[in-house]
Write a protein that holds these residues in place. Structure first.
Motif, PDB file in Angstrom:
ATOM      1  N   ARG A   1      -9.880   1.231   5.030  1.00  0.00           N
ATOM      2  CA  ARG A   1      -9.150   2.139   4.158  1.00  0.00           C
ATOM      3  C   ARG A   1      -7.857   2.572   4.827  1.00  0.00           C
ATOM      4  O   ARG A   1      -7.776   2.678   6.046  1.00  0.00           O
ATOM      5  N   ALA A   2      -6.854   2.844   3.993  1.00  0.00           N
ATOM      6  CA  ALA A   2      -5.556   3.263   4.505  1.00  0.00           C
ATOM      7  C   ALA A   2      -5.081   4.499   3.749  1.00  0.00           C
ATOM      8  O   ALA A   2      -5.562   4.806   2.658  1.00  0.00           O
ATOM      9  N   ALA A   3      -4.128   5.194   4.357  1.00  0.00           N
ATOM     10  CA  ALA A   3      -3.525   6.367   3.724  1.00  0.00           C
ATOM     11  C   ALA A   3      -2.370   5.919   2.833  1.00  0.00           C
ATOM     12  O   ALA A   3      -1.554   5.081   3.232  1.00  0.00           O
ATOM     13  N   TYR A   4      -2.292   6.494   1.638  1.00  0.00           N
ATOM     14  CA  TYR A   4      -1.237   6.153   0.684  1.00  0.00           C
ATOM     15  C   TYR A   4      -0.597   7.425   0.141  1.00  0.00           C
ATOM     16  O   TYR A   4      -1.211   8.509   0.132  1.00  0.00           O
ATOM     17  N   TYR A   5       0.632   7.247  -0.342  1.00  0.00           N
ATOM     18  CA  TYR A   5       1.422   8.350  -0.893  1.00  0.00           C
ATOM     19  C   TYR A   5       2.006   7.930  -2.236  1.00  0.00           C
ATOM     20  O   TYR A   5       2.338   6.752  -2.437  1.00  0.00           O
ATOM     21  N   ILE A   6       2.129   8.899  -3.135  1.00  0.00           N
ATOM     22  CA  ILE A   6       2.821   8.657  -4.391  1.00  0.00           C
ATOM     23  C   ILE A   6       3.372   9.988  -4.898  1.00  0.00           C
ATOM     24  O   ILE A   6       2.842  11.059  -4.548  1.00  0.00           O
ATOM     25  N   ASN A   7       4.436   9.929  -5.676  1.00  0.00           N
ATOM     26  CA  ASN A   7       4.969  11.134  -6.297  1.00  0.00           C
ATOM     27  C   ASN A   7       5.260  10.826  -7.762  1.00  0.00           C
ATOM     28  O   ASN A   7       5.189   9.664  -8.187  1.00  0.00           O
ATOM     29  N   PRO A   8       5.573  11.829  -8.571  1.00  0.00           N
ATOM     30  CA  PRO A   8       5.759  11.593 -10.012  1.00  0.00           C
ATOM     31  C   PRO A   8       6.830  10.569 -10.345  1.00  0.00           C
ATOM     32  O   PRO A   8       6.660   9.770 -11.274  1.00  0.00           O
ATOM     33  N   SER A   9       7.928  10.561  -9.599  1.00  0.00           N
ATOM     34  CA  SER A   9       9.000   9.614  -9.912  1.00  0.00           C
ATOM     35  C   SER A   9       8.593   8.188  -9.601  1.00  0.00           C
ATOM     36  O   SER A   9       8.879   7.267 -10.368  1.00  0.00           O
ATOM     37  N   ILE A  10       7.905   7.974  -8.478  1.00  0.00           N
ATOM     38  CA  ILE A  10       7.408   6.638  -8.144  1.00  0.00           C
ATOM     39  C   ILE A  10       6.408   6.178  -9.194  1.00  0.00           C
ATOM     40  O   ILE A  10       6.430   5.025  -9.642  1.00  0.00           O
ATOM     41  N   PHE A  11       5.539   7.094  -9.600  1.00  0.00           N
ATOM     42  CA  PHE A  11       4.511   6.762 -10.582  1.00  0.00           C
ATOM     43  C   PHE A  11       5.123   6.314 -11.902  1.00  0.00           C
ATOM     44  O   PHE A  11       4.794   5.244 -12.432  1.00  0.00           O
ATOM     45  N   MET A  12       6.048   7.085 -12.448  1.00  0.00           N
ATOM     46  CA  MET A  12       6.606   6.781 -13.752  1.00  0.00           C
ATOM     47  C   MET A  12       7.610   5.629 -13.709  1.00  0.00           C
ATOM     48  O   MET A  12       7.722   4.863 -14.667  1.00  0.00           O
ATOM     49  N   GLU A  13       8.320   5.494 -12.592  1.00  0.00           N
ATOM     50  CA  GLU A  13       9.330   4.443 -12.498  1.00  0.00           C
ATOM     51  C   GLU A  13       8.720   3.054 -12.544  1.00  0.00           C
ATOM     52  O   GLU A  13       9.282   2.127 -13.137  1.00  0.00           O
ATOM     53  N   ASN A  14       7.564   2.892 -11.937  1.00  0.00           N
ATOM     54  CA  ASN A  14       6.988   1.568 -11.796  1.00  0.00           C
ATOM     55  C   ASN A  14       5.863   1.256 -12.780  1.00  0.00           C
ATOM     56  O   ASN A  14       5.447   0.102 -12.884  1.00  0.00           O
ATOM     57  N   LEU A  15       5.367   2.273 -13.475  1.00  0.00           N
ATOM     58  CA  LEU A  15       4.261   2.034 -14.396  1.00  0.00           C
ATOM     59  C   LEU A  15       4.697   1.067 -15.482  1.00  0.00           C
ATOM     60  O   LEU A  15       5.727   1.256 -16.130  1.00  0.00           O
ATOM     61  N   SER A  16       3.932   0.004 -15.683  1.00  0.00           N
ATOM     62  CA  SER A  16       4.301  -1.017 -16.662  1.00  0.00           C
ATOM     63  C   SER A  16       4.333  -0.421 -18.065  1.00  0.00           C
ATOM     64  O   SER A  16       3.587   0.516 -18.370  1.00  0.00           O
ATOM     65  N   PRO A  17       5.211  -0.925 -18.932  1.00  0.00           N
ATOM     66  CA  PRO A  17       5.389  -0.324 -20.267  1.00  0.00           C
ATOM     67  C   PRO A  17       4.097  -0.176 -21.049  1.00  0.00           C
ATOM     68  O   PRO A  17       3.873   0.864 -21.694  1.00  0.00           O
ATOM     69  N   GLY A  18       3.256  -1.195 -21.004  1.00  0.00           N
ATOM     70  CA  GLY A  18       2.015  -1.118 -21.760  1.00  0.00           C
ATOM     71  C   GLY A  18       1.109  -0.007 -21.270  1.00  0.00           C
ATOM     72  O   GLY A  18       0.512   0.731 -22.061  1.00  0.00           O
ATOM     73  N   PHE A  19       0.992   0.137 -19.949  1.00  0.00           N
ATOM     74  CA  PHE A  19       0.099   1.146 -19.404  1.00  0.00           C
ATOM     75  C   PHE A  19       0.690   2.544 -19.499  1.00  0.00           C
ATOM     76  O   PHE A  19      -0.032   3.528 -19.334  1.00  0.00           O
ATOM     77  N   LYS A  20       1.985   2.653 -19.750  1.00  0.00           N
ATOM     78  CA  LYS A  20       2.545   3.971 -20.038  1.00  0.00           C
ATOM     79  C   LYS A  20       1.931   4.535 -21.316  1.00  0.00           C
ATOM     80  O   LYS A  20       1.778   5.747 -21.453  1.00  0.00           O
ATOM     81  N   CYS A  21       1.560   3.648 -22.228  1.00  0.00           N
ATOM     82  CA  CYS A  21       0.902   4.075 -23.461  1.00  0.00           C
ATOM     83  C   CYS A  21      -0.431   4.739 -23.142  1.00  0.00           C
ATOM     84  O   CYS A  21      -0.738   5.816 -23.657  1.00  0.00           O
ATOM     85  N   LEU A  22      -1.224   4.113 -22.275  1.00  0.00           N
ATOM     86  CA  LEU A  22      -2.502   4.689 -21.885  1.00  0.00           C
ATOM     87  C   LEU A  22      -2.288   6.003 -21.147  1.00  0.00           C
ATOM     88  O   LEU A  22      -2.996   6.987 -21.393  1.00  0.00           O
TER      89      LEU A  22
END
Length: 267
Positions: free
Chosen positions: A233-254
């Motif tokens: 296991r590894a440590a990971y980081y994410i923030n709202p801008s990273i999340f929304m910027e890269n989320l694929s268009p289809g999964f933005k619907c979900l």
């Protein structure tokens, strides 16, 4: 120490399942199937939080033996008092399938699990939790999915680690959406985080699960080398801008569907 549980080996097939779909073409169907059979819920009262603890006990204590079996059948720890929780319900059976929590920090005395148990895994100094205001950091942890909702109908070979699902119990359409329960939980956790002022989110997870999440555009930033704790296991980081910027268009619907549900319940 913390880890998300989708069951090794195989992460109940999420890697193969996500890799095999045409993400942009099929994501709308996934959203449709997900919402037809699954319902995200914020665990905003003691009764629902007890259900969270029972799910965790079923997975962490009874199935995986990561923790000792408790007489009361509920798995709890010191971080629950500073956490908010959500679950996903299977609508036809009115059964809760899974849960996740967001551990928050109001001050220096409220450490995140990753800070207390796994600080050595955070080797990226720029994204270290100590760089940010305490009320703006959180950790997604204790993600757990019940075994029945990780198993696939195709797992019929002898000795399969995840086993075969009872064919008459679930329809083919339901089976197609089950591997995306973990994604739904991360989306619920993202909503709980952003809606409560969190700007910097940490998580300990298997690198292969992080790679799987990239197929839908959830691009966690790895903060250091993987360590051995109940597997790699590894440590990971994410923030709202990273999340929304890269989320694929289809999964933005979900995500928008889950966000609407969780946000309305948080209010």
């Amino acid at each position: 120490m913390e880890q998300e549980v989708t069951k090794r080996p195989g992460n109940w097939g999420i890697t193969k399942r996500i890799a095999s779909i045409k993400v942009n073409n099929d994501a709308m169907k996934i959203a449709e199937h997900f919402t037809q059979f699954l319902q995200p819920e914020f665990a905003g009262n003691d009764e629902l939080r007890d259900e969270v603890f029972r799910i965790r006990h079923n997975v962490y204590c009874e199935e995986l033996a990561f923790e000792k079996v408790k007489a009361e059948g509920k798995e709890q720890d010191e971080f629950d008092a500073q956490s908010i929780f959500s679950m996903i319900k299977h609508k036809p059976s009115n059964t809760y399938t899974s849960c996740v929590r967001v551990v928050k920090s109001a001050n220096e005395t409220e450490l995140l699990p990753i800070e207390k148990y796994c600080m050595e895994a955070i080797q990226n100094t720029e994204l270290h939790p100590s760089n940010f205001p305490r009320e703006e950091i959180a950790e997604i942890s204790r993600l757990a999915v019940k075994a029945d909702f990780r198993r696939r109908k195709t797992d019929k070979f002898k000795g399969s680690a995840v086993g075969a699902i009872n064919v008459p119990t679930y329809s083919e359409t339901e089976l197609r959406c089950f591997p995306f329960i973990a994604i739904g939980l991360y989306m619920a956790a993202a909503t709980m985080s952003t809606d409560t002022g969190v700007k910097h989110v940490y998580v300990m997870m298997e690198p292969r699960l992080a790679r799987s999440m990239r197929f839908v555009g959830i691009n966690f930033v790895q903060l250091g080398e993987a360590i051995d704790y109940h597997g790699l296991r590894a440590a990971y980081y994410i923030n709202p801008s990273i999340f929304m910027e890269n989320l694929s268009p289809g999964f933005k619907c979900l995500y928008k569907i889950i966000q609407k549900e969780i946000s309305s319940q948080l209010k």
